[in-house]
Scaffold this motif. Structure first.
Motif, mmCIF file in Angstrom:
data_model
loop_
_atom_site.group_PDB
_atom_site.id
_atom_site.type_symbol
_atom_site.label_atom_id
_atom_site.label_comp_id
_atom_site.label_asym_id
_atom_site.label_seq_id
_atom_site.Cartn_x
_atom_site.Cartn_y
_atom_site.Cartn_z
ATOM 1 N N SER A 178 0.713 -1.356 0.084
ATOM 2 C CA SER A 178 -0.139 0.100 0.041
ATOM 3 C C SER A 178 0.880 1.539 0.063
ATOM 4 O O SER A 178 0.441 2.441 -0.431
ATOM 5 C CB SER A 178 -0.849 -0.135 1.242
ATOM 6 O OG SER A 178 -0.060 -0.255 2.504
ATOM 7 N N ASP A 179 2.071 1.057 0.228
ATOM 8 C CA ASP A 179 2.812 2.467 0.252
ATOM 9 C C ASP A 179 3.434 2.653 -1.235
ATOM 10 O O ASP A 179 3.548 3.803 -1.413
ATOM 11 C CB ASP A 179 3.922 2.017 1.169
ATOM 12 C CG ASP A 179 3.925 2.314 2.784
ATOM 13 O OD1 ASP A 179 2.717 2.804 3.149
ATOM 14 O OD2 ASP A 179 4.530 1.247 3.303
ATOM 15 N N ARG A 180 4.080 1.920 -1.864
ATOM 16 C CA ARG A 180 4.509 1.927 -3.174
ATOM 17 C C ARG A 180 3.227 1.899 -3.998
ATOM 18 O O ARG A 180 3.414 2.683 -5.323
ATOM 19 C CB ARG A 180 5.466 0.655 -3.583
ATOM 20 C CG ARG A 180 6.560 0.602 -2.726
ATOM 21 C CD ARG A 180 7.463 -0.705 -3.213
ATOM 22 N NE ARG A 180 7.276 -1.317 -4.420
ATOM 23 C CZ ARG A 180 6.603 -2.528 -4.617
ATOM 24 N NH1 ARG A 180 5.971 -3.073 -3.605
ATOM 25 N NH2 ARG A 180 6.359 -2.940 -5.641
ATOM 26 N N LYS A 181 2.247 1.137 -3.922
ATOM 27 C CA LYS A 181 1.167 1.090 -4.763
ATOM 28 C C LYS A 181 1.378 0.688 -6.297
ATOM 29 O O LYS A 181 0.979 1.169 -7.235
ATOM 30 C CB LYS A 181 0.308 2.469 -4.899
ATOM 31 C CG LYS A 181 -0.389 2.935 -3.574
ATOM 32 C CD LYS A 181 -1.088 4.271 -3.731
ATOM 33 C CE LYS A 181 -1.734 4.472 -2.263
ATOM 34 N NZ LYS A 181 -2.516 5.858 -2.493
ATOM 35 N N MET A 182 2.477 -0.207 -6.148
ATOM 36 C CA MET A 182 2.867 -0.711 -7.446
ATOM 37 C C MET A 182 3.240 -2.361 -7.219
ATOM 38 O O MET A 182 3.426 -2.703 -6.179
ATOM 39 C CB MET A 182 4.191 -0.183 -7.938
ATOM 40 C CG MET A 182 3.917 1.311 -8.463
ATOM 41 S SD MET A 182 5.414 1.855 -9.294
ATOM 42 C CE MET A 182 6.247 2.301 -7.881
ATOM 43 N N MET A 183 3.317 -3.072 -8.401
ATOM 44 C CA MET A 183 3.651 -4.397 -8.380
ATOM 45 C C MET A 183 4.663 -4.529 -9.710
ATOM 46 O O MET A 183 4.425 -4.056 -10.646
ATOM 47 C CB MET A 183 2.535 -5.383 -8.487
ATOM 48 C CG MET A 183 2.795 -6.832 -8.721
ATOM 49 S SD MET A 183 1.456 -7.816 -9.084
ATOM 50 C CE MET A 183 2.322 -9.418 -9.334
ATOM 51 N N SER A 184 5.676 -5.198 -9.503
ATOM 52 C CA SER A 184 6.782 -5.628 -10.605
ATOM 53 C C SER A 184 6.959 -7.060 -10.611
ATOM 54 O O SER A 184 7.064 -8.051 -9.509
ATOM 55 C CB SER A 184 7.810 -4.913 -10.160
ATOM 56 O OG SER A 184 7.753 -3.462 -10.394
ATOM 57 N N THR A 185 7.310 -7.590 -11.681
ATOM 58 C CA THR A 185 7.501 -8.746 -12.245
ATOM 59 C C THR A 185 8.734 -8.800 -12.975
ATOM 60 O O THR A 185 9.009 -8.073 -14.014
ATOM 61 C CB THR A 185 6.494 -9.797 -12.781
ATOM 62 O OG1 THR A 185 6.134 -9.184 -13.972
ATOM 63 C CG2 THR A 185 5.488 -9.806 -12.007
ATOM 64 N N LEU A 186 9.787 -9.729 -12.816
ATOM 65 C CA LEU A 186 10.814 -9.944 -13.786
ATOM 66 C C LEU A 186 10.642 -11.338 -14.722
ATOM 67 O O LEU A 186 10.536 -12.124 -13.797
ATOM 68 C CB LEU A 186 12.484 -10.168 -13.067
ATOM 69 C CG LEU A 186 13.360 -10.495 -13.886
ATOM 70 C CD1 LEU A 186 13.725 -9.294 -14.669
ATOM 71 C CD2 LEU A 186 14.656 -10.647 -12.832
ATOM 72 N N VAL A 187 10.699 -11.098 -15.922
ATOM 73 C CA VAL A 187 10.405 -12.591 -16.849
ATOM 74 C C VAL A 187 11.317 -12.500 -17.743
ATOM 75 O O VAL A 187 12.296 -11.566 -18.144
ATOM 76 C CB VAL A 187 8.961 -12.162 -17.511
ATOM 77 C CG1 VAL A 187 8.001 -12.047 -16.399
ATOM 78 C CG2 VAL A 187 9.111 -11.264 -18.504
ATOM 79 N N GLU A 188 11.607 -13.805 -18.205
ATOM 80 C CA GLU A 188 12.656 -14.213 -19.234
ATOM 81 C C GLU A 188 12.009 -14.554 -20.338
ATOM 82 O O GLU A 188 11.003 -15.459 -20.341
ATOM 83 C CB GLU A 188 13.668 -15.196 -18.729
ATOM 84 C CG GLU A 188 14.755 -15.406 -19.574
ATOM 85 C CD GLU A 188 14.320 -16.767 -20.374
ATOM 86 O OE1 GLU A 188 14.828 -16.872 -21.198
ATOM 87 O OE2 GLU A 188 13.671 -17.616 -19.876
ATOM 88 N N ALA A 189 12.466 -14.223 -21.593
ATOM 89 C CA ALA A 189 11.784 -14.787 -23.068
ATOM 90 C C ALA A 189 12.945 -14.788 -23.963
ATOM 91 O O ALA A 189 13.678 -13.893 -24.070
ATOM 92 C CB ALA A 189 10.475 -13.863 -23.307
ATOM 93 N N ASP A 190 12.961 -15.861 -24.646
ATOM 94 C CA ASP A 190 14.099 -16.058 -25.416
ATOM 95 C C ASP A 190 15.465 -15.557 -25.320
ATOM 96 O O ASP A 190 16.108 -14.843 -25.749
ATOM 97 C CB ASP A 190 13.869 -15.175 -26.867
ATOM 98 C CG ASP A 190 12.156 -15.635 -27.442
ATOM 99 O OD1 ASP A 190 11.952 -16.893 -27.194
ATOM 100 O OD2 ASP A 190 11.569 -14.964 -27.981
ATOM 101 N N GLY A 191 15.660 -15.730 -23.802
ATOM 102 C CA GLY A 191 17.185 -15.633 -23.373
ATOM 103 C C GLY A 191 17.341 -14.112 -23.108
ATOM 104 O O GLY A 191 18.246 -13.716 -22.586
ATOM 105 N N ARG A 192 16.028 -13.196 -22.899
ATOM 106 C CA ARG A 192 16.249 -11.837 -22.803
ATOM 107 C C ARG A 192 15.404 -11.428 -21.401
ATOM 108 O O ARG A 192 14.245 -12.299 -21.389
ATOM 109 C CB ARG A 192 15.717 -10.781 -23.770
ATOM 110 C CG ARG A 192 16.934 -11.118 -24.903
ATOM 111 C CD ARG A 192 16.416 -10.274 -26.088
ATOM 112 N NE ARG A 192 15.153 -10.467 -26.650
ATOM 113 C CZ ARG A 192 14.657 -9.813 -27.777
ATOM 114 N NH1 ARG A 192 15.060 -8.772 -28.307
ATOM 115 N NH2 ARG A 192 13.546 -10.441 -28.328
ATOM 116 N N TYR A 193 15.933 -10.526 -20.559
ATOM 117 C CA TYR A 193 14.999 -10.111 -19.369
ATOM 118 C C TYR A 193 14.393 -8.891 -19.509
ATOM 119 O O TYR A 193 14.815 -8.076 -20.264
ATOM 120 C CB TYR A 193 15.978 -10.186 -18.422
ATOM 121 C CG TYR A 193 16.942 -11.369 -17.849
ATOM 122 C CD1 TYR A 193 16.178 -12.679 -17.722
ATOM 123 C CD2 TYR A 193 18.161 -11.235 -18.208
ATOM 124 C CE1 TYR A 193 16.947 -13.745 -17.395
ATOM 125 C CE2 TYR A 193 19.178 -12.411 -17.601
ATOM 126 C CZ TYR A 193 18.451 -13.683 -17.453
ATOM 127 O OH TYR A 193 19.222 -14.743 -17.128
#
Length: 888
Positions: free
Chosen positions: A417-432
């Motif tokens: 509730s402080d940042r009010k954000m969500m982040s994900t780190l994904v990988e596809a075809d060897g790239r982040y």
């Protein structure tokens, strides 16, 4: 209040250490003191009590008197028929009440059966009934809250509270805050959790402050139990009519007997006649006719998605002039939906099948990859906002399954509730790549670049201004906004590193949209003189935006909040309640106050809703309408009507049917009273002027049996008037005899009575005698009485055709449009012919075979009331047309 106190104060007041919880011994002591953590149900009435309650009515009292009288006279068949009518009416009422679910039992069913509680320093699962004030409860995703809590800890905690607050989106919770205002609305108590609500995300811990009937759900149960159920307008009218007819019957008995005494007639014979006339003046079939007509209406309405739980509620619908509706799930779809999205290519309204641009495709893909929700085969799990984002991808033609298969999530930075954000780190075809979604204002602070037409460029002040203006436009339309950004990276990042130097993509605007048919239904209701009022726990701006779209309100000044209601006394609020079309941010107690205030102004109020929070107001309203699909068992249990399709339009359709059903009941009542008055007039006038009685006791009872049954029921089954919704709602205090109805009863009754007297006179005249003659042969008197008997029945049966409508002719309505009525008339005439043609019955009723002249006289006199009414309708139609022309 505990939500406005710091955590330390609450723990001190409850004498509990949060790290240890209560001891088992202390918990047992408190359980004895406060009682089990469950909702107590109101003691149910037995079937016998319900049956006896159905008999507690003036009309039923009068019918019992009729039974005693007919038994005294030896008319056992008539007594049996009247008793059967009484029992049938009572049984129908009991069946409806037994079918009706108990709202408190439904509340008990939704209470959480298990709870995670910390006692003696150990977390254990116990039955929720054993939870006591001071217990420390642990909350996790998917668990129902077992009692009312002051939160002690929260981590990304979100709780679904729509059943209590009416909000369609889970409420984020923050244990660290302290509410400043002691009268903070229930939906704004972010440091609290409430019994029977559902944890949809995160985890938390709280100390129990209220259990059982002291919880917010318990308060709702208390309101349901203590709210007295008033009589419907139909019940009031029938009760009043029963009293009036009872007094009238006694008066007739006494008056005719006194006249006979003064004239020196045979007292035994006159007593029998006067009692028979008193019985005839009471339409004992009325109770059964009303029950039958209402039952037919209930069956018809169930086929049109409206289930009636109490028979008299059908009629009450017809007099509704205010529909109070909950917003979420009633006027809206109770499903968050992305309505618009914005990139630097422009603002776009979402439409399934439209080909998106590259930037829009990336925006929707980013929302999917930065989500924990699932949606397959029409079923979703997770936060409703995230489910809406998945559906956006579907609308834009994105293959989510292929997208998920190509991208592998490596890490995430969870929402708080402080940042009010969500982040994900994904990988596809060897790239982040990092994807981040959250409040647009927060994204603008950490983004350094922006994507426009597929090209990444530096973020300028002009770009910021464009995003802020887009956010403002969407907010003014009551859309909740959510932004999304991304960035490529060549290495694995830590949580804090994910949300740095992002590339801003765009934002979406979402809302719980109105149902497609509601706007037209609101307009139809308005045309019929019915005002629609929105009552919701949602925010003021959101409520007004929806109401404006639906045509419920057009000015912000038509909105009042729950806090503003609290500032007014009941008297002040009742005076001002009619000025508002929206009541926002309200609690269950506010809803009840609103309905009561509207009723205090003389309105007949319908309240629609689906949540636990709606149950008290559904119970208080004249007509409580629950949603059948999304509605809770509590709402259904407290309602008078359930919509199986959850469609607001069905309410308007039900009101139309309710108006027609009332009109049909009214036709039956007026017909019965006109016929009975005709009998009284014929008997009273002839006896007053010294003639013989034109009808004997058995003839009176036969006529009463014949005309008080099939024709009246058939009138109650008349097809609905298609123009009924062009009329304004009836005044709740309006009697059956308002307008020309009373004159129709008087005029019809007098005409039928006079025609019967004329037929009686003609019977003497045919044989060369006068009714004033003293020495008259028996066959002459029998001929006169036969003519009177046949004319009275014929005129009543034909008169039923005229009672179908006040102004429309039988040809405008369609002579064969009510085949039940035609059948009833033919059966009635057939039974008359059987009585007169069968020797033993002819002898029992003291009748004789009429000659040809007599039969023609019966036919002509019998048609007179119908013809006179049809001529009167021509005049009324011409006068109304002239009045409309003058107004225009």
């Amino acid at each position: 209040m505990w939500f406005s106190k710091p955590i330390e104060t609450v723990l001190t007041d409850l004498a509990v250490n949060p790290t240890q919880g209560l001891s088992d011994a202390e918990a047992k002591t408190r359980l004895n003191k406060y009682g089990p953590n469950k909702l107590t149900a109101k003691k149910k009435k037995s079937v016998i009590q319900l049956f006896l309650a159905q008999l507690n009515d003036w009309l039923i009292y009068v019918l019992f008197a009729a039974v005693v009288i007919t038994l005294f006279m030896g008319e056992y068949i008539d007594s049996i028929i009247i008793v059967t009518v009484i029992i049938l009416n009572a049984v129908l009422g009991v069946v409806q009440e037994v079918k009706a679910g108990n709202a408190i039992e439904a509340l008990q069913k939704i209470s959480s059966p298990k709870a995670l509680v910390r006692r003696d320093g150990v977390v254990q699962e116990i039955d929720s009934e054993a939870v006591v004030p001071g217990d420390v409860l642990v909350l996790d995703t998917g668990r129902y809250v077992a009692a009312d809590l002051r939160l002690l800890e929260s981590a990304n905690l979100q709780i679904e509270e729509s059943a209590l607050t009416g909000e369609s989106v889970p409420s984020p919770k923050d244990a660290s805050i302290t509410m400043e205002a002691p009268n903070t609305p229930l939906g704004d108590r972010d440091n609290a959790a409430f019994m029977s609500t559902l944890v949809t995300a995160g985890r938390g811990m709280g100390v129990v402050v209220s259990t059982g009937m002291q919880t917010e759900v318990g308060k709702i149960a208390t309101i349901i139990q203590t709210e007295e159920e008033g009589k419907t307008p139909l019940e009031v009218r029938l009760n009043h009519l029963g009293k009036t007819l009872g007094k009238f019957a006694i008066g007739i008995c006494v008056l005719i007997f006194l006249v006979a005494l003064l004239q020196g007639r045979d007292l035994a014979e006159m007593f029998l006649i006067s009692v028979s006339l008193a019985v005839a003046s009471i339409p004992e079939g009325l109770a059964a006719i009303v029950a039958i007509v209402l039952s037919i209406g209930v069956t018809s309405m169930s086929k049109r998605n409206a289930i009636i739980r109490r028979l008299p509620a059908v009629e009450t619908l017809g007099s509704v002039n205010i529909i109070c509706s909950d917003k979420t799930g009633t006027l809206t779809q109770n499903k968050m939906t992305v309505m618009k999205y914005f990139t630097l290519e422009g603002e776009t309204t979402v439409k399934a099948g439209n080909l998106p641009t590259a930037d829009a495709t990336l925006l929707a893909s980013a929302m999917v990859l930065c989500s924990d929700a699932t949606y397959q085969n029409g079923e979703g799990t997770g936060d409703p906002t995230e489910i809406a984002l998945l559906l956006l991808a579907d609308d834009l033609g994105i293959d989510r399954a292929a997208l998920a298969q190509r991208h592998k999530r490596l890490d995430e930075y969870a929402f708080d509730s402080d940042r009010k954000m969500m982040s994900t780190l994904v990988e596809a075809d060897g790239r982040y790549r990092v994807y981040t979604k959250g409040a647009i204002d927060n994204l603008l602070k950490i983004a350094t670049q922006v994507q426009e037409n597929g090209v990444v460029i530096p973020l300028t002040e002009a770009h910021r201004q464009a995003f802020q203006e887009a956010t403002q436009r969407m907010s003014e339309q009551a859309l909740r906004t959510l932004g999304v950004a991304y960035k490529p990276t060549d290495k694995l990042l830590g949580a804090s590193e994910m949300e740095q130097d992002l590339i801003l993509l765009g934002l979406v605007g979402m809302m719980d949209p109105p149902r497609t048919t509601v706007k037209e239904s609101v307009h139809q209701a308005k045309e019929a003189g019915i005002t629609t009022v929105m009552i919701t726990g949602d925010h003021k701006i959101t409520a007004f935006a929806i109401a404006r779209q639906l045509g419920i309100a057009d000015q912000p000044g038509q909105v009042m909040t729950g806090q503003e209601i609290d500032e007014l006394t009941d008297s002040e609020f009742s005076q001002r309640v009619s000025d508002f079309r929206i009541f926002a941010r309200v609690s269950p107690e506010h809803k009840v106050r609103i309905v009561r205030a509207l009723k205090a102004q003389g309105n007949i109020v319908s309240m629609t809703g689906d949540g636990v929070n709606d149950a008290p107001s559904l119970n208080t309203a004249d007509i409580g309408v629950a949603m059948g699909i999304t509605g809770t068992d509590v709402a259904k249990g407290a309602s008078d009507m359930i919509l199986t399709d959850d469609n607001f339009a069905t309410i308007v359709s039900a009101i139309e049917q309710g108006r027609n059903i009332y009109n049909n009941i009214r036709k039956a009542v007026l017909f019965l009273l006109s016929c009975n008055l005709g009998e009284v007039v014929a008997m009273f006038i002839t006896l007053m002027i010294g003639w013989e009685a034109p009808l004997i006791a058995t003839q009176l009872l036969w006529i009463n049996l014949l005309t008080d049954s099939l024709p009246a029921v058939a009138l109650g089954m008349d097809p609905g008037d298609p123009d009924v919704m062009q009329e304004k709602p009836r005044d709740p205090k309006e009697s059956f005899f308002t307008g020309i109805a009373g004159w129709r009863v008087m005029g019809g009754g007098l005409l039928i009575g006079v025609l019967t007297i004329f037929a009686f006179w003609f019977g003497y005249y045919e044989h060369g005698y006068s009714p004033f003659d003293k020495a008259v042969p028996t066959e002459t008197l029998e001929n006169a009485r036969t003519l009177a008997f046949m004319t009275l029945v014929a005129s009543q049966l034909f008169y039923a055709l005229a009672m179908r409508h006040q102004t429309k002719s039988i040809f405008q309505l369609g002579l064969f449009s009510n085949r039940y009525l035609l059948g009833a008339i033919l059966i009635g005439l057939g039974l008359q012919l059987i009585v007169i043609a069968t020797p033993f019955m002819r002898e029992a009723f003291n009748l004789t075979i009429l000659d040809t002249q007599g039969w023609w006289m019966v036919l002509l006199l019998g048609l007179v009331p119908l013809l006179v009414n049809e001529l009167g309708k021509i005049y009324l139609r011409a006068r109304r047309k002239k009045e409309r022309t003058a107004r225009n």
